[in-house]
Design an enzyme around this catalytic site. Sequence first.
Site, PDB file in Angstrom:
ATOM      1  N   ASP A 177       0.909  -1.142   0.000  1.00 18.35           N
ATOM      2  CA  ASP A 177       0.000   0.000   0.000  1.00 18.35           C
ATOM      3  C   ASP A 177       0.947   1.190   0.000  1.00 18.35           C
ATOM      4  OD1 ASP A 177      -1.403   2.289   0.925  1.00 18.35           O
ATOM      5  OD2 ASP A 177      -3.018   0.998   1.595  1.00 18.35           O
ATOM      6  N   HIS A 178       1.072   1.865  -1.116  1.00 17.08           N
ATOM      7  CA  HIS A 178       2.170   2.839  -1.222  1.00 17.08           C
ATOM      8  C   HIS A 178       2.027   3.982  -0.218  1.00 17.08           C
ATOM      9  CE1 HIS A 178      -0.585   5.135  -3.837  1.00 17.08           C
ATOM     10  NE2 HIS A 178       0.201   6.169  -3.657  1.00 17.08           N
ATOM     11  N   HIS A 240      -5.923   2.797   1.307  1.00 20.64           N
ATOM     12  CA  HIS A 240      -5.153   3.921   1.837  1.00 20.64           C
ATOM     13  C   HIS A 240      -5.825   4.619   3.022  1.00 20.64           C
ATOM     14  CE1 HIS A 240      -3.094   3.118  -1.824  1.00 20.64           C
ATOM     15  NE2 HIS A 240      -3.838   3.861  -2.618  1.00 20.64           N
TER      16      HIS A 240
END
Length: 488
Positions: A177-178, A240
């Site tokens: 999950d950047h 996110h």
Amino acid sequence: QDTPRAIIVIFGATGDLANRKLYPALYRLYRNKKLSDHFAVVGVARRPLTQEDFRNNVKASIEEYQGDSIDHDEFASHFHYNPFDAQHLSEYQKLDNFITELDQHHQAGGNRLFYMAMAPNFFGPIAANLKSQGLTDNKGWSRLVIEKPFGHNYETAQALNDQIGQAFDEDQIYRIDHYLGKQMIQNIEIVRFANAMFEPLWNNQYIANVQITSSEVLGVEERGRYYDESGALRDMIQNHLLQMVSLVAMEPPAKIHPDDIRYEKVKVLRSLRPLTDETVDDYFVRGQYDKGIVDDVELNGYRESNGVEEDSNTETFVAGKFMIDNFRWAGVPFYVRTGKRMKEKCTKIVVQFKDLPLNLYKDNEGTINPNLLVIHVAPEEGITMHLNAKKTDYGMTSKAITMHYDKSLENVEVPEAYELLINDCINGDSTSFVHADEVALSWKFVDTISKRWEKVKANFPNYASGMNGPDISDTLLNKDGFHWWETC
Ligand code: BG6
């Protein structure tokens, strides 16, 4: 600490993610001496490319996204191309031999990192084939990195987890999950747990509400086909935004260790007040952008985008309220919102503190300004505290002031999210990756909303491009006596 050794196998080596993010990130790690000379990258994709073509692509991507023109040949000499058709088992054995040869050549210690940077329908089958064809019987470690989406709902996410779980143990799986690689998101833990000024107040006695925004200016651009099947709820909230909620709400971990931290995040997700078909509309609202004029340019509406149905019911905006029914947070709403084609590109967390029981020191307008703690995640990175101080004059009125920490003034190069996450992965640190339990719990929560929204069509489009979403997003907070703090 020794620099890690590994062969990094990138599936989807000619794709957008590899070119835009992975090669520049690997380059920065190499330049910053986080990768030893004992590494190689195997690019895997369908297209028949020569070694030279592939290395030229890698160099071009670094020049475009990194804008740095030293060292490239030496760096590119670590890159090798292996044309590959994922459907044919014989290709896996060839790939295995290729990796083994490279391992000997680069003395990579028998370690293998398999990175899935391709269409999600391949994740499961490729992982299973890697196992069945013996590519995971290597002498060092092997790890699997997968990108979102991890499924489309709870059932498909479970099926994917089961499939990759047959090939890799949970501690070998690194789900990206950047957002978890962003500096200011990692900072949430430190701000909370390393400051005596905040931690004692971080609960329902002192905090009125939390607001998390991730707004974008861009529309759906060329991703219409993917996005129309997904929508903002699946694209942003399930991953996110819920990750940010967990980090803001979790209990202090016993240790800075992946298991301890992820365990605390899971506890938050387990405490979310579940929604039902009847309550969804009280907690979540949706929007879809229409055309609009921004900076004198006329922008098209979502439904006019390539790959999007002309009567699409897909949301490009979501605002919602999470209630965390545990001892610390009972009664404190966590509002989130995300959308495309909004006023500005901005990710931030605003913590609004409760008003004091009695405060005689109003400002000129007779207002008492609540204290806010704002964590600026992007594009600006920093922290702002909104406080009250005496207005400089003869009286005793107050005035809202701010104290600001601007990260850019530190003048250090900020590691980019992918750079940081790849570095963690080759060092075996899974803290900033998503555990299967987190994926399952967040899908379970989100599924109730998407089922409702599929059943009850919205009156779309309902906000013009360039606006901060539809009016119902404001109503969501107003009915609780709050409003969004537009402090970007
Ligand atoms: C991705 C979504 O996960 O995050 C995109 O798929 C979105 O739709 C992007 O644009 C936003 O990321 P960032 O880092 O620009 O906030």
